[in-house]
Design an enzyme around this catalytic site. Structure first.
Site, PDB file in Angstrom:
ATOM      1  N   ARG A  14       0.792  -1.222   0.126  1.00 50.49           N
ATOM      2  CA  ARG A  14       0.000   0.054   0.138  1.00 50.49           C
ATOM      3  C   ARG A  14       0.753   1.260  -0.024  1.00 50.49           C
ATOM      4  O   ARG A  14       1.875   1.156   0.697  1.00 50.49           O
ATOM      5  CB  ARG A  14      -0.916  -0.050   1.157  1.00 50.49           C
ATOM      6  CG  ARG A  14      -2.110  -0.873   1.287  1.00 50.49           C
ATOM      7  CD  ARG A  14      -3.105  -0.351   0.112  1.00 50.49           C
ATOM      8  NE  ARG A  14      -4.238  -1.139   0.119  1.00 50.49           N
ATOM      9  CZ  ARG A  14      -4.781  -1.922  -0.640  1.00 50.49           C
ATOM     10  NH1 ARG A  14      -3.898  -2.498  -1.439  1.00 50.49           N
ATOM     11  NH2 ARG A  14      -5.867  -2.654  -0.311  1.00 50.49           N
ATOM     12  N   GLU A  19      -2.947   8.188  -4.174  1.00 52.52           N
ATOM     13  CA  GLU A  19      -3.379   7.696  -5.305  1.00 52.52           C
ATOM     14  C   GLU A  19      -4.739   8.005  -5.665  1.00 52.52           C
ATOM     15  O   GLU A  19      -5.542   7.890  -4.997  1.00 52.52           O
ATOM     16  CB  GLU A  19      -3.248   6.136  -4.849  1.00 52.52           C
ATOM     17  CG  GLU A  19      -3.006   5.169  -6.036  1.00 52.52           C
ATOM     18  CD  GLU A  19      -3.001   3.745  -5.594  1.00 52.52           C
ATOM     19  OE1 GLU A  19      -3.834   2.898  -5.745  1.00 52.52           O
ATOM     20  OE2 GLU A  19      -1.926   3.612  -4.977  1.00 52.52           O
ATOM     21  N   HIS A  25      -1.348   0.635  -9.854  1.00 51.16           N
ATOM     22  CA  HIS A  25      -1.687  -0.129  -8.721  1.00 51.16           C
ATOM     23  C   HIS A  25      -2.365  -1.299  -9.592  1.00 51.16           C
ATOM     24  O   HIS A  25      -3.662  -1.770  -9.561  1.00 51.16           O
ATOM     25  CB  HIS A  25      -3.032   0.261  -8.212  1.00 51.16           C
ATOM     26  CG  HIS A  25      -3.094  -0.183  -6.634  1.00 51.16           C
ATOM     27  ND1 HIS A  25      -3.502   0.367  -5.574  1.00 51.16           N
ATOM     28  CD2 HIS A  25      -2.894  -1.774  -6.414  1.00 51.16           C
ATOM     29  CE1 HIS A  25      -3.676  -0.508  -4.769  1.00 51.16           C
ATOM     30  NE2 HIS A  25      -3.428  -1.736  -5.084  1.00 51.16           N
TER      31      HIS A  25
END
Length: 301
Positions: A211, A240, A259
Protein backbone atom coordinates in the site's frame (compact mmCIF):
# COMPACT_ATOMS: atom_id res chain seq x y z
CA UNK A 1 -22.80 -13.46 -10.31
CA UNK A 2 -25.46 -15.71 -11.84
CA UNK A 3 -24.95 -18.53 -9.27
CA UNK A 4 -25.59 -16.01 -6.50
CA UNK A 5 -28.57 -14.38 -8.20
CA UNK A 6 -30.33 -17.74 -8.41
CA UNK A 7 -30.36 -18.02 -4.63
CA UNK A 8 -30.43 -14.44 -3.39
CA UNK A 9 -31.69 -10.98 -4.24
CA UNK A 10 -28.69 -9.14 -5.67
CA UNK A 11 -28.44 -5.36 -5.58
CA UNK A 12 -25.78 -3.59 -7.63
CA UNK A 13 -24.67 -0.14 -6.60
CA UNK A 14 -21.93 2.44 -6.91
CA UNK A 15 -20.52 4.34 -3.95
CA UNK A 16 -23.21 7.04 -3.94
CA UNK A 17 -25.99 4.48 -3.51
CA UNK A 18 -24.28 2.18 -1.04
CA UNK A 19 -26.30 3.26 2.00
CA UNK A 20 -29.61 2.58 0.26
CA UNK A 21 -28.38 -0.78 -1.01
CA UNK A 22 -27.15 -1.82 2.44
CA UNK A 23 -30.53 -1.48 4.14
CA UNK A 24 -31.86 -4.97 4.75
CA UNK A 25 -28.83 -6.64 3.16
CA UNK A 26 -27.33 -9.74 4.77
CA UNK A 27 -24.06 -9.73 2.82
CA UNK A 28 -21.93 -7.15 1.03
CA UNK A 29 -19.47 -7.93 -1.76
CA UNK A 30 -17.10 -4.97 -2.18
CA UNK A 31 -15.87 -5.34 -5.75
CA UNK A 32 -14.28 -1.87 -5.80
CA UNK A 33 -11.73 -2.74 -3.15
CA UNK A 34 -10.25 0.77 -3.04
CA UNK A 35 -13.55 2.43 -2.22
CA UNK A 36 -13.77 4.72 0.79
CA UNK A 37 -17.56 4.67 0.86
CA UNK A 38 -18.11 1.94 3.45
CA UNK A 39 -17.71 3.95 6.70
CA UNK A 40 -20.17 6.68 5.62
CA UNK A 41 -22.76 4.10 4.58
CA UNK A 42 -22.26 1.91 7.63
CA UNK A 43 -25.22 3.25 9.71
CA UNK A 44 -27.54 1.77 7.06
CA UNK A 45 -26.15 -1.76 7.60
CA UNK A 46 -29.07 -2.82 9.77
CA UNK A 47 -28.79 -6.61 9.27
CA UNK A 48 -25.43 -7.17 7.65
CA UNK A 49 -23.67 -10.39 8.71
CA UNK A 50 -20.89 -10.82 6.15
CA UNK A 51 -18.64 -8.46 4.18
CA UNK A 52 -16.39 -9.83 1.45
CA UNK A 53 -13.60 -7.70 -0.01
CA UNK A 54 -12.61 -8.36 -3.62
CA UNK A 55 -8.94 -7.92 -2.73
CA UNK A 56 -6.27 -9.15 -0.36
CA UNK A 57 -6.00 -5.83 1.48
CA UNK A 58 -8.99 -4.97 3.67
CA UNK A 59 -7.89 -1.61 5.04
CA UNK A 60 -10.89 0.31 3.58
CA UNK A 61 -13.14 -1.80 5.82
CA UNK A 62 -11.10 -1.63 9.00
CA UNK A 63 -12.86 1.30 10.68
CA UNK A 64 -13.85 1.19 14.38
CA UNK A 65 -17.57 0.55 13.93
CA UNK A 66 -17.00 -2.48 11.73
CA UNK A 67 -14.24 -3.83 13.95
CA UNK A 68 -16.60 -3.65 16.93
CA UNK A 69 -19.49 -5.31 15.09
CA UNK A 70 -20.35 -9.00 14.70
CA UNK A 71 -19.97 -8.76 10.91
CA UNK A 72 -17.58 -11.38 9.53
CA UNK A 73 -15.03 -9.99 7.03
CA UNK A 74 -13.40 -12.14 4.35
CA UNK A 75 -11.00 -11.32 1.54
CA UNK A 76 -9.89 -12.65 -1.84
CA UNK A 77 -6.57 -14.01 -0.69
CA UNK A 78 -4.73 -16.14 -3.23
CA UNK A 79 -6.01 -14.68 -6.51
CA UNK A 80 -3.25 -12.13 -7.06
CA UNK A 81 -0.23 -13.88 -5.53
CA UNK A 82 1.49 -15.24 -8.62
CA UNK A 83 0.89 -12.17 -10.77
CA UNK A 84 2.36 -9.85 -8.13
CA UNK A 85 5.37 -12.13 -7.69
CA UNK A 86 5.98 -12.00 -11.44
CA UNK A 87 5.70 -8.20 -11.34
CA UNK A 88 8.33 -8.02 -8.58
CA UNK A 89 10.71 -10.27 -10.52
CA UNK A 90 10.12 -8.18 -13.62
CA UNK A 91 10.98 -4.95 -11.81
CA UNK A 92 14.12 -6.49 -10.32
CA UNK A 93 15.24 -7.63 -13.77
CA UNK A 94 14.38 -4.20 -15.15
CA UNK A 95 16.68 -2.55 -12.65
CA UNK A 96 19.49 -5.09 -12.96
CA UNK A 97 19.47 -5.08 -16.77
CA UNK A 98 18.64 -1.36 -17.06
CA UNK A 99 15.83 -2.05 -19.50
CA UNK A 100 14.60 1.53 -19.22
CA UNK A 101 18.05 2.78 -20.21
CA UNK A 102 18.11 0.44 -23.19
CA UNK A 103 14.75 1.76 -24.34
CA UNK A 104 15.99 5.35 -24.07
CA UNK A 105 19.04 4.50 -26.17
CA UNK A 106 16.86 2.76 -28.74
CA UNK A 107 14.58 5.78 -28.99
CA UNK A 108 17.67 7.93 -29.67
CA UNK A 109 18.99 5.36 -32.21
CA UNK A 110 22.19 4.94 -30.16
CA UNK A 111 24.20 1.70 -30.13
CA UNK A 112 25.95 1.88 -26.77
CA UNK A 113 27.42 -1.32 -25.35
CA UNK A 114 27.43 -1.58 -21.57
CA UNK A 115 27.36 -4.19 -18.81
CA UNK A 116 24.49 -5.15 -16.53
CA UNK A 117 24.04 -6.63 -13.08
CA UNK A 118 23.22 -10.23 -12.25
CA UNK A 119 20.36 -10.95 -9.90
CA UNK A 120 21.59 -14.45 -8.96
CA UNK A 121 23.16 -14.13 -5.54
CA UNK A 122 21.64 -10.71 -4.81
CA UNK A 123 19.84 -10.36 -1.49
CA UNK A 124 16.16 -9.55 -1.13
CA UNK A 125 14.28 -8.51 2.01
CA UNK A 126 10.53 -9.13 1.80
CA UNK A 127 8.54 -7.09 4.29
CA UNK A 128 5.30 -8.98 4.87
CA UNK A 129 5.02 -12.74 5.28
CA UNK A 130 1.53 -13.42 3.92
CA UNK A 131 0.71 -15.49 0.83
CA UNK A 132 1.82 -12.78 -1.61
CA UNK A 133 5.15 -12.42 0.14
CA UNK A 134 5.57 -16.19 0.06
CA UNK A 135 4.84 -16.32 -3.65
CA UNK A 136 7.41 -13.56 -4.23
CA UNK A 137 9.97 -15.42 -2.13
CA UNK A 138 9.53 -18.70 -4.02
CA UNK A 139 9.92 -17.04 -7.42
CA UNK A 140 12.95 -14.99 -6.43
CA UNK A 141 14.62 -18.02 -4.86
CA UNK A 142 14.07 -19.90 -8.11
CA UNK A 143 15.88 -17.05 -9.89
CA UNK A 144 18.89 -17.60 -7.62
CA UNK A 145 18.33 -14.72 -5.22
CA UNK A 146 18.93 -14.86 -1.48
CA UNK A 147 15.72 -14.17 0.43
CA UNK A 148 14.94 -13.06 3.97
CA UNK A 149 11.78 -11.57 5.43
CA UNK A 150 10.44 -9.33 8.16
CA UNK A 151 7.25 -10.29 9.97
CA UNK A 152 5.49 -9.92 13.30
CA UNK A 153 7.64 -12.60 14.95
CA UNK A 154 11.17 -13.81 14.32
CA UNK A 155 11.77 -17.42 13.32
CA UNK A 156 14.22 -19.63 11.50
CA UNK A 157 13.87 -22.38 8.90
CA UNK A 158 10.77 -20.96 7.27
CA UNK A 159 10.06 -23.04 4.12
CA UNK A 160 9.76 -19.98 1.87
CA UNK A 161 11.71 -17.19 3.55
CA UNK A 162 14.44 -19.07 5.33
CA UNK A 163 14.99 -16.65 8.20
CA UNK A 164 12.32 -14.18 9.32
CA UNK A 165 13.27 -11.22 11.47
CA UNK A 166 11.03 -8.97 13.54
CA UNK A 167 13.24 -5.84 13.48
CA UNK A 168 12.94 -3.98 10.16
CA UNK A 169 15.86 -1.66 10.83
CA UNK A 170 18.18 -4.56 11.68
CA UNK A 171 17.34 -6.36 8.44
CA UNK A 172 17.43 -3.47 5.95
CA UNK A 173 21.23 -2.91 5.77
CA UNK A 174 21.90 -6.33 4.22
CA UNK A 175 19.40 -6.11 1.34
CA UNK A 176 20.08 -5.25 -2.29
CA UNK A 177 16.32 -5.14 -2.93
CA UNK A 178 13.55 -4.40 -0.43
CA UNK A 179 10.04 -5.54 -1.33
CA UNK A 180 7.13 -4.07 0.64
CA UNK A 181 4.09 -6.32 0.59
CA UNK A 182 2.80 -5.87 4.15
CA UNK A 183 -0.89 -5.17 4.82
CA UNK A 184 -1.78 -1.64 5.85
CA UNK A 185 -2.38 -1.57 9.60
CA UNK A 186 -1.75 0.87 12.42
CA UNK A 187 1.63 -0.83 12.93
CA UNK A 188 2.75 -0.74 9.29
CA UNK A 189 1.51 2.71 8.26
CA UNK A 190 4.53 4.93 7.44
CA UNK A 191 6.97 2.15 8.34
CA UNK A 192 9.22 3.18 5.44
CA UNK A 193 10.38 6.57 6.63
CA UNK A 194 13.64 8.51 6.61
CA UNK A 195 15.15 6.18 9.20
CA UNK A 196 14.28 3.10 7.14
CA UNK A 197 15.70 4.49 3.91
CA UNK A 198 18.85 5.65 5.71
CA UNK A 199 19.38 2.07 6.89
CA UNK A 200 19.39 0.71 3.33
CA UNK A 201 22.44 0.31 1.10
CA UNK A 202 23.06 3.21 -1.31
CA UNK A 203 22.71 0.80 -4.24
CA UNK A 204 19.51 -0.80 -2.88
CA UNK A 205 16.22 -0.63 -4.78
CA UNK A 206 12.83 -0.37 -3.10
CA UNK A 207 9.74 -2.09 -4.56
CA UNK A 208 6.29 -1.40 -3.13
CA UNK A 209 3.40 -3.70 -4.02
CA UNK A 210 1.64 -3.34 -0.66
CA UNK A 211 0.00 0.00 0.00
CA UNK A 212 1.21 3.52 -0.69
CA UNK A 213 0.56 4.46 2.93
CA UNK A 214 3.32 2.11 4.07
CA UNK A 215 5.70 4.86 2.91
CA UNK A 216 6.34 8.44 3.93
CA UNK A 217 6.38 9.75 0.37
CA UNK A 218 8.46 12.86 1.07
CA UNK A 219 11.09 10.72 2.80
CA UNK A 220 11.22 8.39 -0.19
CA UNK A 221 11.70 11.32 -2.57
CA UNK A 222 14.50 12.65 -0.38
CA UNK A 223 16.21 9.24 -0.29
CA UNK A 224 16.01 8.93 -4.07
CA UNK A 225 17.24 12.45 -4.81
CA UNK A 226 20.14 12.36 -2.34
CA UNK A 227 21.34 8.91 -3.36
CA UNK A 228 20.49 7.28 -0.05
CA UNK A 229 18.92 4.52 -2.16
CA UNK A 230 19.41 3.78 -5.85
CA UNK A 231 15.87 3.39 -7.17
CA UNK A 232 12.24 2.53 -6.56
CA UNK A 233 9.50 0.63 -8.36
CA UNK A 234 6.09 1.74 -7.11
CA UNK A 235 2.87 -0.01 -7.99
CA UNK A 236 1.17 1.77 -5.10
CA UNK A 237 1.72 5.35 -4.00
CA UNK A 238 0.42 7.92 -1.58
CA UNK A 239 -1.54 9.83 -2.77
CA UNK A 240 -3.28 7.56 -5.26
CA UNK A 241 -3.88 8.16 -8.09
CA UNK A 242 -0.67 10.14 -8.29
CA UNK A 243 -1.33 13.75 -9.39
CA UNK A 244 0.21 14.69 -12.74
CA UNK A 245 2.38 17.37 -11.14
CA UNK A 246 3.80 15.09 -8.42
CA UNK A 247 7.63 15.02 -8.31
CA UNK A 248 7.78 11.21 -8.26
CA UNK A 249 6.83 11.11 -11.95
CA UNK A 250 10.01 12.85 -13.06
CA UNK A 251 12.63 11.09 -10.95
CA UNK A 252 14.84 9.10 -13.37
CA UNK A 253 15.38 6.26 -10.91
CA UNK A 254 11.66 5.61 -10.28
CA UNK A 255 9.33 3.17 -12.07
CA UNK A 256 5.61 3.84 -11.53
CA UNK A 257 2.68 1.59 -12.43
CA UNK A 258 -1.00 2.35 -11.68
CA UNK A 259 -1.75 -0.22 -8.94
CA UNK A 260 -2.02 -3.05 -11.45
CA UNK A 261 0.73 -5.47 -10.43
CA UNK A 262 -1.82 -8.20 -9.71
CA UNK A 263 -4.20 -7.45 -12.56
CA UNK A 264 -3.59 -10.34 -14.92
CA UNK A 265 -5.92 -11.01 -17.85
CA UNK A 266 -8.95 -12.68 -16.30
CA UNK A 267 -8.54 -11.31 -12.77
CA UNK A 268 -12.06 -9.89 -12.64
CA UNK A 269 -13.56 -13.30 -13.28
CA UNK A 270 -11.26 -14.84 -10.68
CA UNK A 271 -12.36 -12.28 -8.06
CA UNK A 272 -16.05 -12.98 -8.68
CA UNK A 273 -15.43 -16.73 -8.61
CA UNK A 274 -13.71 -16.43 -5.24
CA UNK A 275 -16.77 -14.61 -3.89
CA UNK A 276 -19.29 -17.07 -5.33
CA UNK A 277 -17.36 -20.01 -3.86
CA UNK A 278 -17.46 -18.33 -0.47
CA UNK A 279 -21.16 -17.58 -1.00
CA UNK A 280 -21.72 -21.32 -1.44
CA UNK A 281 -20.07 -21.87 1.94
CA UNK A 282 -22.16 -19.14 3.55
CA UNK A 283 -25.48 -20.46 2.24
CA UNK A 284 -24.57 -24.01 3.28
CA UNK A 285 -23.47 -22.96 6.75
CA UNK A 286 -19.90 -24.08 6.16
CA UNK A 287 -16.87 -22.14 7.43
CA UNK A 288 -15.96 -19.22 5.18
CA UNK A 289 -12.64 -19.01 3.37
CA UNK A 290 -10.14 -16.29 4.29
CA UNK A 291 -11.74 -14.90 7.44
CA UNK A 292 -10.01 -11.69 8.47
CA UNK A 293 -8.90 -11.10 12.05
CA UNK A 294 -10.38 -7.64 12.49
CA UNK A 295 -7.92 -6.74 15.21
CA UNK A 296 -4.90 -7.66 13.09
CA UNK A 297 -6.41 -6.35 9.84
CA UNK A 298 -5.60 -9.43 7.74
CA UNK A 299 -6.12 -13.19 7.53
CA UNK A 300 -3.77 -14.85 10.06
CA UNK A 301 -1.86 -17.99 9.31
Amino acid sequence: MAPVARRATVRYTEAAGLADALRGADALFVYDFLTRAIPAAWPAADRLRWLHMGSTGVDPAMFPELRASEVVVTNTRGVFDTAIAEYVLGQILGFAKDLAGSLRLQQRHEWHHRESERIAGASVLIVGTGPIGRSVARLLRAAGMTVRAVGRRARTSDPDFGAVGADLYAELPAADYVVAVAPLTAQTRKMFDARAFAAMKPHARFINVGRGELVVTDDLIAALTTGSISGAALDVVNPEPLPAEHPLWDLPNVRITPHNSGDFIGWRTAVVTAFTENFDNWIAGRPLNNVVDKELGYVPG
